[in-house]
Design a protein around this motif. Structure first.
Motif, PDB file in Angstrom:
ATOM      1  N   UNK A  29       0.858  -1.190   0.000  1.00 30.72           N
ATOM      2  CA  UNK A  29       0.000   0.000   0.000  1.00 30.72           C
ATOM      3  C   UNK A  29       0.894   1.239   0.000  1.00 30.72           C
ATOM      4  N   UNK A  30       0.382   2.314  -0.518  1.00 33.00           N
ATOM      5  CA  UNK A  30       1.019   3.631  -0.574  1.00 33.00           C
ATOM      6  C   UNK A  30       2.260   3.634  -1.479  1.00 33.00           C
ATOM      7  N   UNK A  31       2.763   4.843  -1.795  1.00 37.44           N
ATOM      8  CA  UNK A  31       3.847   4.969  -2.774  1.00 37.44           C
ATOM      9  C   UNK A  31       5.200   5.152  -2.094  1.00 37.44           C
ATOM     10  N   UNK A  32       6.294   5.005  -2.870  1.00 39.37           N
ATOM     11  CA  UNK A  32       7.650   5.120  -2.305  1.00 39.37           C
ATOM     12  C   UNK A  32       7.914   6.475  -1.647  1.00 39.37           C
ATOM     13  N   UNK A  33       7.332   7.538  -2.182  1.00 39.11           N
ATOM     14  CA  UNK A  33       7.545   8.866  -1.603  1.00 39.11           C
ATOM     15  C   UNK A  33       7.019   8.942  -0.171  1.00 39.11           C
ATOM     16  N   UNK A  34       5.849   8.340   0.029  1.00 39.00           N
ATOM     17  CA  UNK A  34       5.253   8.302   1.369  1.00 39.00           C
ATOM     18  C   UNK A  34       6.176   7.546   2.332  1.00 39.00           C
ATOM     19  N   UNK A  35       6.648   6.377   1.887  1.00 42.69           N
ATOM     20  CA  UNK A  35       7.528   5.568   2.739  1.00 42.69           C
ATOM     21  C   UNK A  35       8.868   6.261   2.972  1.00 42.69           C
ATOM     22  N   UNK A  36       9.335   7.029   1.992  1.00 46.53           N
ATOM     23  CA  UNK A  36      10.599   7.752   2.160  1.00 46.53           C
ATOM     24  C   UNK A  36      10.476   8.814   3.251  1.00 46.53           C
ATOM     25  N   UNK A  37       9.350   9.512   3.258  1.00 45.93           N
ATOM     26  CA  UNK A  37       9.113  10.505   4.313  1.00 45.93           C
ATOM     27  C   UNK A  37       9.143   9.838   5.691  1.00 45.93           C
ATOM     28  N   UNK A  38       8.507   8.661   5.768  1.00 47.26           N
ATOM     29  CA  UNK A  38       8.493   7.925   7.040  1.00 47.26           C
ATOM     30  C   UNK A  38       9.905   7.518   7.445  1.00 47.26           C
ATOM     31  N   UNK A  39      10.680   7.050   6.464  1.00 48.59           N
ATOM     32  CA  UNK A  39      12.054   6.617   6.745  1.00 48.59           C
ATOM     33  C   UNK A  39      12.922   7.791   7.208  1.00 48.59           C
ATOM     34  N   UNK A  40      12.740   8.951   6.607  1.00 51.24           N
ATOM     35  CA  UNK A  40      13.496  10.126   7.046  1.00 51.24           C
ATOM     36  C   UNK A  40      13.171  10.451   8.493  1.00 51.24           C
ATOM     37  N   UNK A  41      11.905  10.297   8.876  1.00 49.25           N
ATOM     38  CA  UNK A  41      11.515  10.511  10.270  1.00 49.25           C
ATOM     39  C   UNK A  41      12.141   9.459  11.181  1.00 49.25           C
ATOM     40  N   UNK A  42      12.262   8.232  10.674  1.00 52.81           N
ATOM     41  CA  UNK A  42      12.919   7.167  11.440  1.00 52.81           C
ATOM     42  C   UNK A  42      14.388   7.520  11.692  1.00 52.81           C
ATOM     43  N   UNK A  43      15.066   8.023  10.657  1.00 59.38           N
ATOM     44  CA  UNK A  43      16.474   8.419  10.812  1.00 59.38           C
ATOM     45  C   UNK A  43      16.624   9.483  11.898  1.00 59.38           C
ATOM     46  N   UNK A  44      15.734  10.466  11.859  1.00 58.61           N
ATOM     47  CA  UNK A  44      15.767  11.539  12.862  1.00 58.61           C
ATOM     48  C   UNK A  44      15.547  10.967  14.260  1.00 58.61           C
ATOM     49  N   UNK A  45      14.611  10.022  14.375  1.00 56.87           N
ATOM     50  CA  UNK A  45      14.300   9.409  15.668  1.00 56.87           C
ATOM     51  C   UNK A  45      15.479   8.599  16.195  1.00 56.87           C
ATOM     52  N   UNK A  46      16.150   7.888  15.302  1.00 57.46           N
ATOM     53  CA  UNK A  46      17.310   7.084  15.703  1.00 57.46           C
ATOM     54  C   UNK A  46      18.415   7.990  16.229  1.00 57.46           C
ATOM     55  N   UNK A  47      18.619   9.088  15.535  1.00 55.56           N
ATOM     56  CA  UNK A  47      19.676  10.021  15.942  1.00 55.56           C
ATOM     57  C   UNK A  47      19.383  10.618  17.313  1.00 55.56           C
ATOM     58  N   UNK A  48      18.113  10.961  17.571  1.00 55.09           N
ATOM     59  CA  UNK A  48      17.772  11.609  18.842  1.00 55.09           C
ATOM     60  C   UNK A  48      17.711  10.629  20.007  1.00 55.09           C
ATOM     61  N   UNK A  49      17.263   9.384  19.738  1.00 55.51           N
ATOM     62  CA  UNK A  49      17.130   8.401  20.831  1.00 55.51           C
ATOM     63  C   UNK A  49      18.386   7.558  21.014  1.00 55.51           C
ATOM     64  N   UNK A  50      19.267   7.536  19.991  1.00 54.89           N
ATOM     65  CA  UNK A  50      20.454   6.668  19.976  1.00 54.89           C
ATOM     66  C   UNK A  50      20.050   5.195  20.164  1.00 54.89           C
ATOM     67  N   UNK A  51      18.933   4.841  19.538  1.00 54.31           N
ATOM     68  CA  UNK A  51      18.457   3.456  19.565  1.00 54.31           C
ATOM     69  C   UNK A  51      18.632   2.856  18.173  1.00 54.31           C
TER      70      UNK A  51
END
Length: 542
Positions: A63-85
């Motif tokens: 479901x949904x397009x690659x652009x949508x998933x890319x936005x989610x992944x960018x948010x994941x990267x930001x979350x990883x950097x801030x939580x160091x998880x």
């Protein structure tokens, strides 16, 4: 198939059960895969999911397009950097999935005992009388009395978002069905599952290949979840495709077993795949209810003995809309741990569920409690017996490290590894303590040329703690009991003993910070010294 045994420590003390669980840096040894979507794609929610225990993020391309998933992944990267998880990335393919296409996206109301026609004519508009599908060959495979399930997340027996159909007749390419339960279908795409019918669609579709070669390559995915794997050749073809994509040659392929065809060829699929996902939503439709538990236990046993990660899906469906799981679901999660699951995969619960963070936290707590009563001694003996003699060199070292750790009541096992294989072998024997996998770079030339690989290489500075994100480290995030640390690239695998001692100190400091190592604890260390593999026991001072 071998059914395995219930690995439960006896007797269980009721007092220990009633004690509240202590919070830990490692919420549980069993890992949690979370599917990111509408309810779980903001930086705030993803950060909370990571803190709650999610170690693999799944991106479902059905479901949904690659652009949508890319936005989610960018948010994941930001979350990883801030939580160091740490968090790995899993791309889930569409595969040989039949779908009902609802272009208008209007809700479709279906009433019990009415009739509806499934047609390959995609020019038709979906309605309560006709449902256009993406597969031309359904009529050839169906006969009167066959069952078909349709819905966004398939039929569970209680929800009104999926429908059970019974074939009344086949006319040309159309399949006329009687509706067996009233339901409302909402959305643009609905999965269609024909029970125990061979579907002549490729496992890796053209759409899948396009997504992998663009989105997958760009983000250097750690895992490929190969939906509707039915034969070992499916995995071989997927691996051949990945091998031509450079950075994805090291991506681990998890075969997703979703129907009888996949179960029939399970042994050969397991040989080819890096791991297995038991997709119980579809399997629960293809199998009679009374057979589901047997195949689950058998498949998990075989994965355990092969030392390959096993992931289980569809455990707490009710938490999609509720804060607490049902009693049966809570027991199901615990039994998954006792049966040998490496990880629990959450789908709709985190993708569209109202309580993604609470679901991850609850599942993690149940897993941690089940791990306390897991009969490691029986499991260890069974695994050693299965492996047989003579053992390979690595297998012998791994089993010896675990045996030593159990005997001296070590708080952790620390394993130095470059490929991650040695650490995964130790984890195969299910030690009761965490395995800290120290991933060390290996020199190929006299000059050290080090570059970070993976989806997060551009997000993190080259500090020791923050340079955890190589593919070998992330791929251990789906293995039960395995927790990776990446060694400083200035201390490669073939380095001096002084370098190894400094890396060991970092690992011990990490364990202390995590709260799993204390003064006077014993620690088992497994490392390579020259051409020899060494298992040593160290006792910490103040």
């Amino acid at each position: 198939m071998h059914s395995g045994h219930l690995l439960l420590e006896e007797p269980i003390r009721m007092v220990s059960i009633l004690k509240p669980s202590k919070a830990s840096f490692f919420p549980a040894m069993t890992k949690i895969v979370g599917t990111l979507g509408p309810k779980s794609r903001s930086v705030e929610v993803i950060s909370s999911c990571l803190k709650a225990g999610m170690s693999v993020a799944r991106f479902d391309f059905s479901w949904c397009d690659p652009e949508y998933h890319q936005e989610t992944l960018e948010n994941l990267k930001t979350s990883i950097k801030s939580t160091k998880k740490l968090c790995a990335v899993m791309l889930d393919t569409v595969g040989a999935e039949m779908q009902v296409v609802n272009k208008s996206e209007k809700s479709i109301s279906l009433q019990a005992e009415a009739q509806v026609v499934l047609t390959p004519d995609r020019g038709q508009e979906a309605s309560s009388q006709i449902l256009p599908i993406n597969y031309d060959g359904l009529a050839k495979s169906m006969k009167k009395g066959d069952t078909i399930f349709v819905g966004q997340y398939l039929f569970t027996g209680s929800e009104t978002t999926s429908v059970w159909l019974e074939v009344s007749e086949v006319t040309g390419q159309d399949v006329v069905c009687t509706i067996k339960n009233s339901a409302t279908l909402a959305g643009s795409l609905f999965t269609l599952h024909a029970s125990q019918v061979h579907i002549d669609l490729p496992t890796l579709t053209d759409k899948d290949k396009e997504v992998i070669s663009t989105w997958g390559v760009k983000n250097k995915i750690d895992f490929l979840s190969l939906s509707y794997t039915r034969h070992a050749e499916d995995v071989r073809q997927a691996r051949e495709f990945l091998s031509k994509l450079g950075d994805l040659s090291q991506t681990h392929i998890f075969a997703k077993i979703e129907n009888i065809e996949g179960l029939t060829h399970f042994d050969e699929i397991l040989q080819e795949a890096d791991g297995i996902i038991l997709s119980r939503g579809n399997l629960g439709i293809d199998l009679p209810p009374e057979k589901v538990f047997f195949f689950q236990k058998s498949a998990l046993y075989k994965c355990n003995m092969a030392g390959k990660p096993a992931v289980l899906t569809r455990v707490v469906d009710s938490m999609t809309d509720n804060l607490r799981p049902t009693r049966a679901e809570a027991t199901d999660v615990a039994n998954a741990v006792l049966d040998g699951s490496d990880a629990i995969l959450l789908g709709a619960e985190t993708l569209r569920g109202l309580y993604p963070v609470e679901t991850i936290s609850t599942v993690g707590k149940i897993c941690a409690e089940a791990e306390k009563v897991f009969n490691q001694d029986r499991y260890f003996k069974r695994t050693v017996k299965y492996v047989g003699e003579p053992m390979s060199h690595l297998e012998s070292i791994a089993s010896s490290a675990v045996r030593a750790a159990i005997k001296v009541k070590a708080s952790v096992i620390i394993c130095f590894t470059s490929s991650g294989r040695a650490a995964r072998l130790i984890a195969k024997y299910r030690p009761t303590m965490p395995v800290l996998s120290v991933v060390i770079p290996r020199l190929k030339t006299n000059q050290l040329k080090w570059s970070f690989s993976g989806a997060f290489e551009d997000q993190l500075p080259t500090h020791l703690w923050e340079s955890l994100f190589t593919i070998n480290a992330r791929q251990s995030l789906v293995v039960r009991g395995l927790f990776p640390i990446l060694a400083d690239p200035r201390h490669p695998a073939d380095s001096t003993s002084a370098s190894n001692e400094s890396i060991l100190k970092v690992a011990l400091d990490h364990g202390k910070a995590a709260g799993v190592i204390k003064s006077h604890d014993r620690v088992v260390v497994c490392q390579k010294v020259g051409d020899s593999s060494v298992v040593k026991i160290i006792e910490l001072e103040d």
